[in-house]
Motif scaffolding. Structure first.
Motif, mmCIF file in Angstrom:
data_model
loop_
_atom_site.group_PDB
_atom_site.id
_atom_site.type_symbol
_atom_site.label_atom_id
_atom_site.label_comp_id
_atom_site.label_asym_id
_atom_site.label_seq_id
_atom_site.Cartn_x
_atom_site.Cartn_y
_atom_site.Cartn_z
ATOM 1 N N MET A 114 1.201 2.587 -3.480
ATOM 2 C CA MET A 114 0.004 2.939 -4.237
ATOM 3 C C MET A 114 -0.055 4.443 -4.478
ATOM 4 O O MET A 114 0.446 5.250 -3.677
ATOM 5 C CB MET A 114 -1.248 2.481 -3.474
ATOM 6 C CG MET A 114 -1.437 0.981 -3.420
ATOM 7 S SD MET A 114 -2.887 0.478 -2.438
ATOM 8 C CE MET A 114 -4.223 1.201 -3.423
ATOM 9 N N SER A 124 0.825 -1.213 0.000
ATOM 10 C CA SER A 124 0.000 0.000 0.000
ATOM 11 C C SER A 124 0.859 1.263 0.000
ATOM 12 O O SER A 124 0.431 2.311 -0.489
ATOM 13 C CB SER A 124 -0.943 -0.005 1.202
ATOM 14 O OG SER A 124 -0.220 -0.022 2.420
ATOM 15 N N ARG A 152 -1.542 8.004 -4.330
ATOM 16 C CA ARG A 152 -2.343 8.625 -3.263
ATOM 17 C C ARG A 152 -3.649 9.176 -3.843
ATOM 18 O O ARG A 152 -3.899 10.378 -3.878
ATOM 19 C CB ARG A 152 -1.555 9.727 -2.584
ATOM 20 C CG ARG A 152 -0.705 9.320 -1.402
ATOM 21 C CD ARG A 152 -0.015 8.003 -1.542
ATOM 22 N NE ARG A 152 0.854 7.723 -0.390
ATOM 23 C CZ ARG A 152 1.580 6.645 -0.271
ATOM 24 N NH1 ARG A 152 1.555 5.722 -1.233
ATOM 25 N NH2 ARG A 152 2.326 6.432 0.788
ATOM 26 N N TRP A 206 -6.685 4.878 -2.133
ATOM 27 C CA TRP A 206 -5.656 4.682 -1.101
ATOM 28 C C TRP A 206 -6.065 5.341 0.209
ATOM 29 O O TRP A 206 -5.921 4.764 1.279
ATOM 30 C CB TRP A 206 -4.324 5.256 -1.580
ATOM 31 C CG TRP A 206 -3.237 5.121 -0.551
ATOM 32 C CD1 TRP A 206 -2.465 4.023 -0.308
ATOM 33 C CD2 TRP A 206 -2.794 6.138 0.363
ATOM 34 N NE1 TRP A 206 -1.572 4.276 0.714
ATOM 35 C CE2 TRP A 206 -1.750 5.566 1.143
ATOM 36 C CE3 TRP A 206 -3.179 7.451 0.612
ATOM 37 C CZ2 TRP A 206 -1.095 6.292 2.140
ATOM 38 C CZ3 TRP A 206 -2.523 8.167 1.595
ATOM 39 C CH2 TRP A 206 -1.499 7.580 2.348
#
Length: 835
Positions: free
Chosen positions: A655, A652, A657, A661
């Motif tokens: 990922m 994560s 933003r 997320w």
């Protein structure tokens, strides 16, 4: 011993099992016992494959596929691991050239047939195709049968299942144009095979698959309705329970297009829109121009097609008729999968294209024709094993087990509904089944074709599947097509049509936001429970505890676990195994991990492939625990499961933003605050003697991953006020409620629907303010053996956190009534009218 050499020797001996039942064309070994042209180019490394080498490769294939979470959901058996055979399917350039031309012509023909059936209908008017063979098929979409709605190029992506007869001639077994699947599986097969057989892969100069995906991406963008300069493309999926869910998600991920479900879209003013968060109060702003549908046409529009569908979008057919959205493939394309058309395609090809059909269909007889019907019935009476009967718009297996007499009765009752087809002796290829030798299985090759520019281009490659029996799961092969010259461009694409490079930020549907929010919650829930299990087991296993019973701190930890997941077993070891293995037990780690996987599967197109390695590691830990009776195994497996879940943080962290997320991290932080409340409510409200209390507080802090922080923050011995200060108010402690609420506040502020004064933001602001005013000394004070101020405080805090979670769902996720089938509404109206 060379497995391939042994296979070649076996094929050349007609007395051996897999070459004795019927004459079959072998894809590897020629009639004289030598290797075919494609395999000769790979002979040196291929002949070095020994049983031990193939066993190692088989294990690597299984691990790679598991790490990528590749599965295929069979209707009768649920999700099953995708199976890939170590032997590729190899074709030389000369042999492929015939297929390439045939597949391109067939796609062009099917496109022309589709345009004619829904437009001028010359094929029906001149009797080239019998009208009953078309109108009697459920794939014929009558709402689209009007000249004004005809799309000149309704077929963008198509596929054909191919098989060779005993003479080595290719025949089309079935056309796949509704929602042709398999490109994702083909690409995954290539990725795995290039890693497990690098020497063999590099020896042959074969066409790479990646350029074809670039062509698909460009073709989909260019298929947008006229006048659209910045098209939005989505892939419409029936959901995570679809048998080809992985294939759909892979395609979305590889092409960079959102994977959506019917509930994510809405038709308004004749256009298709992505539902915004807060729909229907908030109007949509992102229009969809191209829909790659993986939902069969009859389910795509409950307003005009199938009224009980919850997979489609109401009004989609009208948007298509107006030309406001392009469907790939068109809603009426399903009629082309009708096997009743096969006997008439040669004549249709001459009529529409002025050419002879290059790739013949498997011999087929439509029973609506009197002569063909009598031929089929005669072969049924003779119990001819080379003939099978199937309905024109249902799977061939739907008549399994019927006797010839029963089949004859069905044909007599509705002859236009059935066809008879020749059962071809499909060609065979080696299949590794373990042990010491390769067997042979019949193969089916799925070829794919794309309308790119103004022509149809077949994928130079494809997907081969094999089955040991009709009810066995498919085993796939990677398809290697060798180049005639090393300098030849991959896929024959010297360069792709240039596209303008523009940055787009596609919005996420409320359903996707909800899936990501809950994935964060389930990940945190599973992680926290695993920490409790590990800490409790460590406390029980302390030296000397076996003579004095379960220590007090472990008892309290078990009480915390019981509060979160109920109590399934009195014996701690049995309880730990249940928490790790029982996916049907709400609150267990297994239950949370299963729901985490479901939630992430719904947004697979948003995620890195590394995500699925988490579940692969969890599954290995679960398998080890299931087969081991030893008590220490549950602690070891829990540790491995926790390590796997912790790796999600790394995934994560990389990922983008975007709102997805932020929603995932908001869910994680909110769940952490809830879990801290539950731990404190179960473990701290009752007061104990000083020594026992220190042990309990230490165990709870260890389980909360805060013992090191406590020792650094507070020099005194373990005390409840210090613990409350650390877990409630310390905004520098990532495990505290104050830290978690501040994180939720930051993530909500980044959401498009947040205004600074929305209900979730107001609730959160009040909660943060009230928490900051808490007197931990007063909360930690005890009267009559209980901390009476702490209990109502924690219960109120839990209620307010759940209220916050509900308000987040109300604002950022889909609201309004759930979809109801139109057939159900009609039944309700009828009942009300009778009343």
């Amino acid at each position: 011993m060379s497995v391939l050499r042994d296979y070649a020797a076996t094929v050349a001996q007609p007395t051996l099992p897999f070459s004795a039942d019927t004459a079959r064309y072998d894809e590897v070994v020629d009639a004289d016992g030598s290797l075919r042209a494609g395999w000769k180019a790979l002979a040196a490394p291929a002949l070095e494959l020994t049983p031990s080498t193939l066993q190692r490769i088989e294990g690597e294939i299984t691990r790679f596929l598991a790490d990528d979470g590749v599965s295929y959901a069979r209707p009768e058996a649920g999700a099953q691991p995708w199976q890939l055979d170590p032997f590729p399917f190899v074709v030389d350039a000369a042999a492929w050239a015939t297929l390439d031309v045939g597949l391109a012509q067939r796609a062009e023909l099917l496109n022309a047939v589709l345009v004619d059936l829904y437009g001028e209908r010359t094929l029906l008017e001149r009797g080239i195709i019998p009208a009953a063979a078309v109108t009697g098929h459920s794939g014929f979409a009558r709402p689209l049968a009007r000249a004004s709605a005809v799309d000149p190029h309704p077929l963008i992506l198509s596929a054909a299942d191919l098989g060779r007869d005993a003479d080595g001639e290719w025949h089309v077994l079935a056309d796949r144009v509704q929602a042709p699947s398999g490109l994702g599986f083909a690409m995954e097969n290539r990725r795995v095979m290039s890693q497990v057989l690098p020497d063999l892969y590099q020896e042959g100069s074969l066409h790479r698959v990646e350029p074809y995906f670039s062509a698909v991406h460009a073709a989909l963008l260019s298929s947008a309705p006229e006048g659209v300069t910045d098209p939005r493309v989505v892939i419409l999926s029936p959901g995570t329970l679809s048998e080809t869910a992985f294939d759909q998600a892979f395609l979305a991920n590889a092409l960079g297009f959102p994977l959506v479900q019917g509930g994510d879209l809405v038709v308004r003013d004749g256009f298709v829109w992505m539902k915004p968060a807060g729909w229907p109060a908030k109007a949509p702003v992102e229009r969809i121009d191209v829909i790659v549908r993986r939902v069969d046409a009859e389910w795509c529009d409950p307003l005009e097609l199938r009224g009980d569908s919850r997979l489609g979008v109401a009004g989609l057919a009208e948007a298509v008729r107006r030309g406001h959205v392009r469907l790939v493939n068109g809603l009426g394309a399903g009629v082309l999968e009708n096997p009743a058309l096969m006997p008439y395609l040669p004549a249709a090809c001459e009529h529409l294209l002025g050419e002879q059909l290059r790739l013949p269909s498997t011999p087929t007889w439509w029973c609506g024709d009197a002569g063909a019907r009598e031929s089929v019935l005669a072969r049924l009476r003779a119990e001819d094993p080379t003939l099978f009967v199937r309905p024109i718009d249902r799977p061939r297996s739907s008549l399994a087990g019927r006797t010839p007499a029963e089949l004859a009765d069905l044909i007599a009752a509705a002859p236009h509904r059935y066809v008879g087809q020749e059962l071809l002796p499909l060609s065979q290829a080696p299949s590794w089944r373990g042990g010491t030798r390769a067997g042979a299985l019949p193969i089916v090759l799925r070829g794919f074709t794309l309308r790119y520019g103004s022509v149809y281009r077949p994928l130079v490659g494809g997907l081969v599947t094999m089955r040991e029996s009709t009810d066995a799961p498919p085993v796939s092969k990677d398809v290697w097509v060798l180049k005639a010259d090393e300098a030849d461009p991959d896929q024959g694409l010297a360069e792709l049509d240039p596209l303008p490079a523009s940055r787009t930020v596609p919005s996420l549907a409320p359903r996707a936001l909800a899936d990501l929010f809950w994935s964060g919650r389930y990940a945190e829930r599973a992680e926290d429970l695993l920490r409790l299990v590990l800490t409790a087991q460590q406390q029980i296993d302390r030296p000397g505890t076996h003579t004095t019973g379960i220590p007090a701190d472990a008892v309290v930890l078990l009480q915390v676990i019981a509060r979160l997941a109920g109590r399934a077993a009195a014996d701690p070891e049995a309880e730990f195994r249940s928490l790790l293995l029982d996916g049907d037990r709400p609150g267990s780690a297994a239950h949370s991990i299963a729901h985490l996987r479901d939630a992430l599967s719904g947004v697979r197109d948003q995620l890195s492939g590394d995500t699925w390695r988490v579940f692969s590691q969890v599954e290995r830990a679960v398998r080890a625990l299931r087969v081991s009776p030893h008590p220490h195994r549950s602690q070891e497996s829990a540790g491995r499961m926790l390590s796997a879940l912790l790796s999600l943080y790394g995934v994560s962290a990389n990922m983008v933003r975007d709102p997805g997320w932020h929603m995932m991290e908001a869910g994680r932080a909110l769940e952490r605050a809830l879990q801290v409340c539950e731990v404190l409510a179960a473990g701290v409200i009752d007061r104990r003697d000083p020594r026992e209390e220190r042990e309990v507080l230490e165990g709870l802090l260890i389980a909360s991953e805060s013992i090191v922080t406590y020792r650094r923050r507070y020099r005194a011995a373990l005390r409840v006020p210090g613990m409350l200060d650390l877990l409630l108010l310390d905004d520098g402690n990532p495990r505290s409620i104050a830290f978690s609420l501040a994180a939720v506040q930051g993530h909500l502020a980044a959401m498009p629907s947040s205004t600074g004064s929305s209900r979730p933001e107001r609730l959160l602001e009040h909660l943060i303010r009230d928490l900051a005013a808490v007197d931990v000394a007063a909360l930690g004070a005890s009267t009559g053996g209980r901390r009476r101020a702490l209990e109502p405080f924690l219960l109120d805090l839990l209620a307010r956190l759940e209220q916050l979670a509900d308000s987040i769902a109300d604002l950022h996720f889909e609201v309004g009534p759930p979809p109801v089938s139109l057939s159900s509404l009609a039944l309700i109206e009828e009942m009300e009218a009778r009343a």
